[in-house]
Design a protein around this motif. Structure first.
Motif, PDB file in Angstrom:
ATOM      1  N   SER A  72      -8.373 -44.950   0.737  1.00 31.22           N
ATOM      2  CA  SER A  72      -8.303 -44.139   1.954  1.00 31.22           C
ATOM      3  C   SER A  72      -7.184 -44.712   2.826  1.00 31.22           C
ATOM      4  O   SER A  72      -6.646 -45.788   2.548  1.00 31.22           O
ATOM      5  CB  SER A  72      -9.630 -44.184   2.717  1.00 31.22           C
ATOM      6  N   CYS A 101      -7.864 -40.209  -1.035  1.00 32.65           N
ATOM      7  CA  CYS A 101      -7.412 -39.159  -0.114  1.00 32.65           C
ATOM      8  C   CYS A 101      -6.185 -39.583   0.688  1.00 32.65           C
ATOM      9  O   CYS A 101      -5.906 -39.005   1.739  1.00 32.65           O
ATOM     10  CB  CYS A 101      -8.550 -38.761   0.825  1.00 32.65           C
ATOM     11  N   TYR A 102      -5.467 -40.592   0.169  1.00 34.23           N
ATOM     12  CA  TYR A 102      -4.278 -41.028   0.907  1.00 34.23           C
ATOM     13  C   TYR A 102      -3.326 -41.745  -0.048  1.00 34.23           C
ATOM     14  O   TYR A 102      -3.745 -42.445  -0.965  1.00 34.23           O
ATOM     15  CB  TYR A 102      -4.666 -41.977   2.044  1.00 34.23           C
ATOM     16  N   THR A 105      -1.908 -41.099  -4.774  1.00 31.71           N
ATOM     17  CA  THR A 105      -3.143 -40.790  -5.484  1.00 31.71           C
ATOM     18  C   THR A 105      -2.905 -40.546  -6.965  1.00 31.71           C
ATOM     19  O   THR A 105      -3.725 -40.907  -7.799  1.00 31.71           O
ATOM     20  CB  THR A 105      -3.820 -39.551  -4.869  1.00 31.71           C
ATOM     21  N   TYR A 126      -9.494 -33.142  -1.752  1.00 30.78           N
ATOM     22  CA  TYR A 126      -9.198 -34.367  -1.005  1.00 30.78           C
ATOM     23  C   TYR A 126      -7.725 -34.718  -1.083  1.00 30.78           C
ATOM     24  O   TYR A 126      -7.174 -35.354  -0.186  1.00 30.78           O
ATOM     25  CB  TYR A 126      -9.989 -35.547  -1.585  1.00 30.78           C
ATOM     26  N   ASP A 127      -7.117 -34.344  -2.192  1.00 34.03           N
ATOM     27  CA  ASP A 127      -5.740 -34.732  -2.482  1.00 34.03           C
ATOM     28  C   ASP A 127      -4.728 -33.754  -1.889  1.00 34.03           C
ATOM     29  O   ASP A 127      -3.546 -34.071  -1.771  1.00 34.03           O
ATOM     30  CB  ASP A 127      -5.570 -34.804  -4.007  1.00 34.03           C
TER      31      ASP A 127
END
Length: 432
Positions: A72, A101-102, A105, A126-127
């Motif tokens: 994250s 998600c940061y 990835t 999330y991506d």
């Protein structure tokens, strides 16, 4: 030729993946083929995941567990997350979901898929923001699907997609006030996108486009429960059931395209509602494998939610849940540490095994019977060997040494196992 495991099963073909799963589960390969053909078992196995040791999820099989991890913005350490993945594999988890998600990835996801023999899952939503580097409102339908395809290309075996959060379900959420609203991260992002753009959920509206991708790579859809309850107050409400009905409809459409499906479920839920919810999912979703997060049976235990989850998970598994998502002690508080991950895995494995005993999975009781025999023999090395966590059992044994090696410091010479063994063998007994 066949396109997916389900396609092969419908054509009467027993794939190598089916043979391996059948052998591990002590099932006849033909019976497993029939279960895959009917959708009651899924074998998530992306054809690009070459390091995979396939597992089955569903009816007549052992309850599997999944481990969530990933980087994250606040905790960006890819090496630590890879260490967590290696620990999950060592501790016999059957699946890992990369919820990164940061940052980079894709680099992390590809490395994970390269090293992991277990099933890998993701939540492409999330991506999307990080990969596309755009505000949520400005992301287009085509861009959403480009993220899904990239994950499929990379070798992801199953993807959580919140296809059932359509505008009708969104209205249920708005018109039936909840204590915790929508707690699904992916579901809340989609809800926000729909509201900001006044549009339908693209994964619902263009569901066939999603099926095209899944069929091409043999990705299993894990139909996400955007409206899963985030508190025991919100469980089994209108929004949750509305979405579940939609997921049942989407399941049949996926099966018609030979795409395997799992259904995701609650969430937070009081003990007395769990069994009914398991039966409801199996009925409304036509026997598709059920993948549950917990359920957490009380909301008051931050720091101990691996326990609240294991209680609910055991009841869920005993009543038909097929796949448990672990919960760590850090749930609701922070990104889990390596120790948190271990605690969560062990708790989930205990819950899964307890459920397997209750639903009569062949061989489930054998492990327990071996442990009981070792206890009756006061055979501590064997007990430790059979432990679900030998490392912790060894540590506890070393930390508190008894006077007599064949006892422990709880009972000492009053050990009932040792004394019963002596009496039944006609030996003298002294406990002074």
């Amino acid at each position: 030729m066949y396109t997916t495991q389900m396609d092969a099963a419908k054509k009467g073909i027993i794939t190598e993946q089916m043979r391996l799963v059948a052998r591990e589960e002590n099932l006849e390969p033909e019976l497993l083929r029939q279960l895959v053909a009917s959708g009651k078992v899924a074998i998530p196995a992306n054809r690009h995941h070459t390091s995979l040791s396939p597992k089955g999820v569903g009816e007549k099989l052992r309850t599997k567990i999944n481990v969530n991890l990933g980087v994250s913005k606040d905790c960006y350490d890819m090496e630590l997350e890879l260490e967590k993945a290696k620990k999950a594999i060592e501790l016999k988890a059957e699946a890992i979901m990369d919820l990164s998600c940061y940052g980079k990835t894709r680099e992390f996801r590809r490395k994970l898929i390269e090293i992991a023999p277990v099933m890998i899952g993701t939540v492409p939503m999330y991506d999307a923001i990080g990969m596309l580097d755009k505000d949520l409102k400005d992301i287009t339908v085509d861009e959403f699907f480009s993220v899904v395809e990239r994950h499929a290309e990379d070798g992801v075996d199953f993807m959580t997609i919140h296809c059932g959060m359509n505008r009708k379900t969104a209205e249920r959420v708005k018109n039936n006030k909840r204590l915790t609203n929508i707690v699904s991260r992916g579901g809340s992002i989609l809800f926000a996108w729909m509201e900001l753009n006044n549009q339908e959920n693209p994964f619902y509206e263009y569901y066939d486009r999603l099926l095209d991708i899944c069929e091409k790579y043999d990705v299993t859809i894990s139909l996400g429960d955007a409206c899963r309850p985030g508190s025991i107050n919100d469980s089994t409400d209108a929004a949750q059931i509305e979405e579940l009905i939609t997921l049942g409809e989407l399941t049949k459409r996926a099966w018609a395209r030979n795409v395997q499906v799992m259904i995701e479920g609650p969430g937070h839920m009081a003990l007395n509602e769990i069994a009914a919810n398991m039966q409801l999912e199996k009925k409304l979703c036509h026997g598709a494998p059920f993948y549950v997060l917990g359920p957490l049976v009380t909301d008051i235990a931050p720091g101990y939610d691996h326990i609240t989850s294991a209680i609910g998970g055991a009841i869920a598994a005993a009543n038909g849940a097929d796949f448990l998502c672990y919960v760590t002690p850090a749930e609701h508080l922070r990104l889990p540490t390596l120790d948190d991950v271990k605690e969560g895995i062990i708790a989930a494995r205990i819950a899964a095994h307890a459920g397997d005993i209750a639903k009569g999975i062949p061989g489930a009781r054998e492990w327990d019977n071996q442990m009981s025999a070792a206890r009756a023999d006061v055979d501590f090395p064997r007990m430790i060997e059979l432990s679900i966590d030998p490392e912790k059992a060894t540590q506890y044994r070393k930390e508190s040494k008894p006077e007599c090696e064949d006892t422990c410091t709880m009972c000492g010479k009053m050990c009932p196992m040792k004394n019963m063994k002596k009496i039944l063998h006609g030996e003298d007994l002294s406990i002074l």
